[in-house]
Design a protein around this motif. Structure first.
Motif, PDB file in Angstrom:
ATOM      1  N   LEU A 153       0.864  -1.181   0.000  1.00 15.98           N
ATOM      2  CA  LEU A 153       0.000   0.000   0.000  1.00 15.98           C
ATOM      3  C   LEU A 153       0.897   1.227   0.000  1.00 15.98           C
ATOM      4  CD1 LEU A 153      -2.651  -1.046   2.653  1.00 15.98           C
ATOM      5  CD2 LEU A 153      -2.952  -0.938   0.203  1.00 15.98           C
ATOM      6  N   PRO A 154       1.284   1.721  -1.180  1.00 17.49           N
ATOM      7  CA  PRO A 154       2.177   2.886  -1.211  1.00 17.49           C
ATOM      8  C   PRO A 154       1.415   4.164  -0.893  1.00 17.49           C
ATOM      9  CG  PRO A 154       1.589   2.273  -3.429  1.00 17.49           C
ATOM     10  CD  PRO A 154       0.921   1.278  -2.528  1.00 17.49           C
ATOM     11  N   ARG A 155       2.176   5.149  -0.420  1.00 18.92           N
ATOM     12  CA  ARG A 155       1.561   6.468  -0.224  1.00 18.92           C
ATOM     13  C   ARG A 155       1.318   7.114  -1.573  1.00 18.92           C
ATOM     14  NH1 ARG A 155       1.662   7.419   5.109  1.00 18.92           N
ATOM     15  NH2 ARG A 155       3.274   6.311   6.238  1.00 18.92           N
ATOM     16  N   GLN A 156       0.585   8.222  -1.560  1.00 20.85           N
ATOM     17  CA  GLN A 156       0.202   8.839  -2.826  1.00 20.85           C
ATOM     18  C   GLN A 156       1.411   9.354  -3.584  1.00 20.85           C
ATOM     19  OE1 GLN A 156      -2.857  11.688  -2.290  1.00 20.85           O
ATOM     20  NE2 GLN A 156      -4.382  10.138  -1.826  1.00 20.85           N
ATOM     21  N   GLY A 157       1.411   9.126  -4.888  1.00 18.87           N
ATOM     22  CA  GLY A 157       2.440   9.675  -5.743  1.00 18.87           C
ATOM     23  C   GLY A 157       3.650   8.792  -5.944  1.00 18.87           C
ATOM     24  N   VAL A 158       3.699   7.640  -5.293  1.00 20.06           N
ATOM     25  CA  VAL A 158       4.842   6.742  -5.454  1.00 20.06           C
ATOM     26  C   VAL A 158       4.739   6.054  -6.813  1.00 20.06           C
ATOM     27  CG1 VAL A 158       5.953   4.685  -4.558  1.00 20.06           C
ATOM     28  CG2 VAL A 158       5.054   6.384  -2.996  1.00 20.06           C
ATOM     29  N   ALA A 159       5.872   6.012  -7.534  1.00 19.04           N
ATOM     30  CA  ALA A 159       5.867   5.374  -8.851  1.00 19.04           C
ATOM     31  C   ALA A 159       5.816   3.861  -8.677  1.00 19.04           C
ATOM     32  CB  ALA A 159       7.111   5.766  -9.622  1.00 19.04           C
ATOM     33  N   PRO A 160       4.767   3.196  -9.170  1.00 21.22           N
ATOM     34  CA  PRO A 160       4.594   1.775  -8.865  1.00 21.22           C
ATOM     35  C   PRO A 160       5.662   0.882  -9.474  1.00 21.22           C
ATOM     36  CG  PRO A 160       2.900   2.540 -10.388  1.00 21.22           C
ATOM     37  CD  PRO A 160       3.636   3.744  -9.908  1.00 21.22           C
ATOM     38  N   HIS A 161       6.175   1.245 -10.682  1.00 26.16           N
ATOM     39  CA  HIS A 161       7.130   0.322 -11.301  1.00 26.16           C
ATOM     40  C   HIS A 161       8.466   0.335 -10.566  1.00 26.16           C
ATOM     41  CE1 HIS A 161       7.311   4.265 -13.124  1.00 26.16           C
ATOM     42  NE2 HIS A 161       8.496   4.014 -13.639  1.00 26.16           N
ATOM     43  N   LEU A 162       8.876   1.514 -10.069  1.00 22.68           N
ATOM     44  CA  LEU A 162      10.131   1.572  -9.314  1.00 22.68           C
ATOM     45  C   LEU A 162       9.993   0.809  -8.002  1.00 22.68           C
ATOM     46  CD1 LEU A 162      11.007   5.311  -9.944  1.00 22.68           C
ATOM     47  CD2 LEU A 162      11.703   3.289 -11.225  1.00 22.68           C
ATOM     48  N   LEU A 163       8.843   0.986  -7.358  1.00 23.24           N
ATOM     49  CA  LEU A 163       8.587   0.272  -6.109  1.00 23.24           C
ATOM     50  C   LEU A 163       8.614  -1.235  -6.338  1.00 23.24           C
ATOM     51  CD1 LEU A 163       7.719   0.450  -3.143  1.00 23.24           C
ATOM     52  CD2 LEU A 163       5.365   0.456  -3.918  1.00 23.24           C
ATOM     53  N   ALA A 164       7.991  -1.672  -7.434  1.00 26.30           N
ATOM     54  CA  ALA A 164       7.951  -3.105  -7.718  1.00 26.30           C
ATOM     55  C   ALA A 164       9.356  -3.649  -7.931  1.00 26.30           C
ATOM     56  CB  ALA A 164       7.086  -3.363  -8.950  1.00 26.30           C
ATOM     57  N   ASP A 165      10.196  -2.894  -8.646  1.00 25.13           N
ATOM     58  CA  ASP A 165      11.559  -3.368  -8.885  1.00 25.13           C
ATOM     59  C   ASP A 165      12.323  -3.509  -7.576  1.00 25.13           C
ATOM     60  OD1 ASP A 165      11.061  -3.473 -11.521  1.00 25.13           O
ATOM     61  OD2 ASP A 165      12.113  -1.632 -12.064  1.00 25.13           O
ATOM     62  N   GLU A 166      12.151  -2.522  -6.680  1.00 26.91           N
ATOM     63  CA  GLU A 166      12.887  -2.595  -5.412  1.00 26.91           C
ATOM     64  C   GLU A 166      12.413  -3.779  -4.576  1.00 26.91           C
ATOM     65  OE1 GLU A 166      13.320   2.213  -5.215  1.00 26.91           O
ATOM     66  OE2 GLU A 166      12.969   1.150  -3.341  1.00 26.91           O
ATOM     67  N   VAL A 167      11.108  -3.992  -4.579  1.00 23.66           N
ATOM     68  CA  VAL A 167      10.586  -5.109  -3.791  1.00 23.66           C
ATOM     69  C   VAL A 167      11.040  -6.437  -4.402  1.00 23.66           C
ATOM     70  CG1 VAL A 167       8.484  -6.280  -3.079  1.00 23.66           C
ATOM     71  CG2 VAL A 167       8.650  -3.822  -2.892  1.00 23.66           C
ATOM     72  N   TYR A 168      11.123  -6.454  -5.732  1.00 23.24           N
ATOM     73  CA  TYR A 168      11.540  -7.714  -6.340  1.00 23.24           C
ATOM     74  C   TYR A 168      12.994  -8.029  -6.044  1.00 23.24           C
ATOM     75  CZ  TYR A 168      11.756 -11.654  -9.361  1.00 23.24           C
ATOM     76  OH  TYR A 168      11.902 -12.926  -9.813  1.00 23.24           O
ATOM     77  N   ALA A 169      13.809  -6.981  -5.845  1.00 24.99           N
ATOM     78  CA  ALA A 169      15.187  -7.232  -5.432  1.00 24.99           C
ATOM     79  C   ALA A 169      15.209  -7.937  -4.081  1.00 24.99           C
ATOM     80  CB  ALA A 169      15.954  -5.911  -5.361  1.00 24.99           C
ATOM     81  N   LEU A 170      14.315  -7.513  -3.185  1.00 25.24           N
ATOM     82  CA  LEU A 170      14.198  -8.193  -1.889  1.00 25.24           C
ATOM     83  C   LEU A 170      13.801  -9.647  -2.080  1.00 25.24           C
ATOM     84  CD1 LEU A 170      12.299  -5.555   0.255  1.00 25.24           C
ATOM     85  CD2 LEU A 170      14.679  -6.215   0.441  1.00 25.24           C
ATOM     86  N   VAL A 171      12.833  -9.866  -2.981  1.00 25.49           N
ATOM     87  CA  VAL A 171      12.358 -11.231  -3.199  1.00 25.49           C
ATOM     88  C   VAL A 171      13.476 -12.098  -3.779  1.00 25.49           C
ATOM     89  CG1 VAL A 171      10.728 -12.626  -4.487  1.00 25.49           C
ATOM     90  CG2 VAL A 171       9.979 -10.510  -3.460  1.00 25.49           C
ATOM     91  N   ALA A 172      14.282 -11.491  -4.675  1.00 20.62           N
ATOM     92  CA  ALA A 172      15.385 -12.251  -5.266  1.00 20.62           C
ATOM     93  C   ALA A 172      16.376 -12.660  -4.186  1.00 20.62           C
ATOM     94  CB  ALA A 172      16.071 -11.407  -6.339  1.00 20.62           C
ATOM     95  N   ALA A 173      16.639 -11.760  -3.232  1.00 20.27           N
ATOM     96  CA  ALA A 173      17.528 -12.104  -2.123  1.00 20.27           C
ATOM     97  C   ALA A 173      16.939 -13.245  -1.313  1.00 20.27           C
ATOM     98  CB  ALA A 173      17.749 -10.876  -1.244  1.00 20.27           C
ATOM     99  N   LEU A 174      15.639 -13.195  -1.118  1.00 22.48           N
ATOM    100  CA  LEU A 174      14.972 -14.266  -0.359  1.00 22.48           C
ATOM    101  C   LEU A 174      15.081 -15.593  -1.101  1.00 22.48           C
ATOM    102  CD1 LEU A 174      12.957 -14.813   2.087  1.00 22.48           C
ATOM    103  CD2 LEU A 174      11.239 -14.830   0.299  1.00 22.48           C
ATOM    104  N   GLU A 175      14.955 -15.528  -2.427  1.00 20.95           N
ATOM    105  CA  GLU A 175      15.057 -16.754  -3.218  1.00 20.95           C
ATOM    106  C   GLU A 175      16.437 -17.371  -3.061  1.00 20.95           C
ATOM    107  OE1 GLU A 175      13.993 -15.534  -7.114  1.00 20.95           O
ATOM    108  OE2 GLU A 175      11.896 -16.106  -6.882  1.00 20.95           O
ATOM    109  N   GLN A 176      17.462 -16.505  -2.961  1.00 18.91           N
ATOM    110  CA  GLN A 176      18.813 -17.033  -2.766  1.00 18.91           C
ATOM    111  C   GLN A 176      18.911 -17.750  -1.436  1.00 18.91           C
ATOM    112  OE1 GLN A 176      22.134 -14.515  -3.604  1.00 18.91           O
ATOM    113  NE2 GLN A 176      21.988 -15.558  -5.583  1.00 18.91           N
ATOM    114  N   VAL A 177      18.282 -17.181  -0.409  1.00 20.19           N
ATOM    115  CA  VAL A 177      18.350 -17.795   0.916  1.00 20.19           C
ATOM    116  C   VAL A 177      17.624 -19.131   0.920  1.00 20.19           C
ATOM    117  CG1 VAL A 177      17.619 -17.528   3.306  1.00 20.19           C
ATOM    118  CG2 VAL A 177      18.587 -15.593   2.082  1.00 20.19           C
TER     119      VAL A 177
END
Lengths: 203, 202
Positions: A153-177
């Motif tokens: 749930l992003p705050r107003q005005g946050v660019a969704p594609h940039l947010l998605a990329d950052e979150v996916y980096a987290l997920v990729a790290a989790l996949e490594q673990v």
């Protein structure tokens, strides 16, 4: 993402809608069109007589009541049971395990990683971001294989594609673990919490 | 959409379809509760009748005879109104079941790398992000920009500050570059409206 039976929902809802439309249209026509009323008078008493005869023919010996009532009651009970089962299907599909595999190492046994690992790790990583008003992570069982759903749930005005990329980096790290590719769905949504919060000015 | 999904697993396309379309869980539950309530009443009357007790609300026989005699015994206005209400509820259920039930969401293809995540974004989030870009490009306050995102169209309405002209093309370019970064599916078209009258004191 959950295993709500969408096709069954559509069919049953449309069916119920058709029945209601038919009954409603019949009532309206009965009220408005005399021809329909005379047809109803010629048709319905015959049906009613047949039903009446069926009830009269099935009386308990020595008593006035028909055992057909018990059949009706049982049929209604079955209908209620089916409806409860239908409601219970809605929104099902949460899973507990993220990975379960036989371990070919020296120690005999399986390896199981609970969905809580991913959920807690991602939630913790996302907790203190200033551009998010909230985040939930859930593990679902999609046709037998586990998948993660990250709801942001992003705050107003946050660019969704940039947010998605950052979150996916987290997920990729989790996949490594975890050591396994996990299908991930990122849902960036809006809710009351984001609607009434102030815009994110920093990014 | 499908290209990216196949590398992730066989069911991602299905998941995305389910995420962008309504599951009708609420309507289904309403319908089930309705049927349960009716069936429970029928069950009560049937059971009461089977044990030879007096009926709770109405004897089934009396009810059936009234139904058979129908246009008589009730005012036609009331009967027609009941019929209209029933038909209306029926129409709501029927359309809910038959229409595609698309939610106000878009897929984001995200940076173009094939192994990327499956991302679904609410249109509201897209709109607020575009509004921020348009506001910065037009140099106005947030209240002067409204953005409406629908399945195939993005409408940006800008009310300029009185005396300060707003560059239509600059706003259009800013919004389009932001949309290009998102790579939405389906791709909406952008339309920018700059209001002819300005806002005073913004």
């Amino acid at each position: 993402m959950n295993s709500t039976p969408t096709l069954l929902n559509r069919v049953l809802i449309a069916l119920l809608g058709l029945v209601l439309i038919a009954v409603g249209a019949l009532l309206m026509l009965l009220a408005a069109v005399p021809a329909v009323a005379s047809w109803w008078h010629s048709w319905s008493p015959g049906v009613w007589n047949q039903v009446n005869q069926a009830f009269n023919a099935t009386r308990f010996p020595g008593r006035g009541e028909s055992w057909l009532w018990i059949v009706v009651a049982l049929a209604l009970l079955v209908l209620i049971g089916l409806m409860v089962a239908w409601v219970a299907q809605q929104g099902k599909g949460r899973a507990n395990l993220l990975a379960f595999e036989y371990d070919p190492g020296e120690v005999p046994g399986d390896v199981r990683i609970g969905g809580g690992v991913a959920e807690q790790a991602l939630k913790h990583a996302l907790a203190n971001r200033p551009d998010l008003a909230g985040a939930t992570v859930t593990t679902y069982d999609v046709k037998g294989s586990p998948a993660l759903k990250v709801r942001l749930l992003p705050r107003q005005g946050v660019a969704p594609h940039l947010l998605a990329d950052e979150v996916y980096a987290l997920v990729a790290a989790l996949e490594q673990v975890v050591g396994k590719r996990i299908p991930v769905l990122i849902h960036i949504g809006a809710g009351a919490r984001t609607r009434f919060s102030r815009a994110e000015r920093v990014r | 959409m499908s290209r990216q999904m196949e590398s992730q697993g066989p069911d991602m396309g299905r998941i995305l379809h389910r995420e962008t379309h309504s599951s009708r869980a609420v309507v289904a539950t309403t319908a089930a509760v309705l049927v349960i309530a009716l069936a429970a009443y029928g069950l009560l009357e049937a059971a009461v009748h089977a044990f030879g007790q007096p009926a709770w609300l109405i004897e089934p026989q009396v009810a059936a005879e009234r139904l058979v005699a129908l246009p008589a015994g009730i005012s036609p206005l009331l009967l027609g109104a009941i019929g209209a209400v029933l038909a209306m509820f029926g129409l709501v259920f029927f359309l809910n079941g038959v229409l595609p039930g698309r939610r106000a969401r878009h897929l984001v293809r995200g940076g173009g790398d094939a192994a990327g995540p499956a991302v679904v974004v609410d249109d509201e989030v897209i709109a607020s992000s575009l509004a921020r870009r348009a506001r910065l490009a037009a140099n106005v306050t947030p209240e002067q920009v409204t953005v409406v995102v629908s399945q195939r169209q993005v409408v940006v309405n800008v009310r300029p500050t009185s005396g300060v002209p707003v560059d239509h093309d600059a706003v259009l370019n800013a919004v389009q570059s932001e949309l290009g970064g998102m790579a939405l599916d389906p791709t909406p078209e952008v339309q920018v409206n700059v209001a002819p009258s300005g806002v005073i004191g913004a």
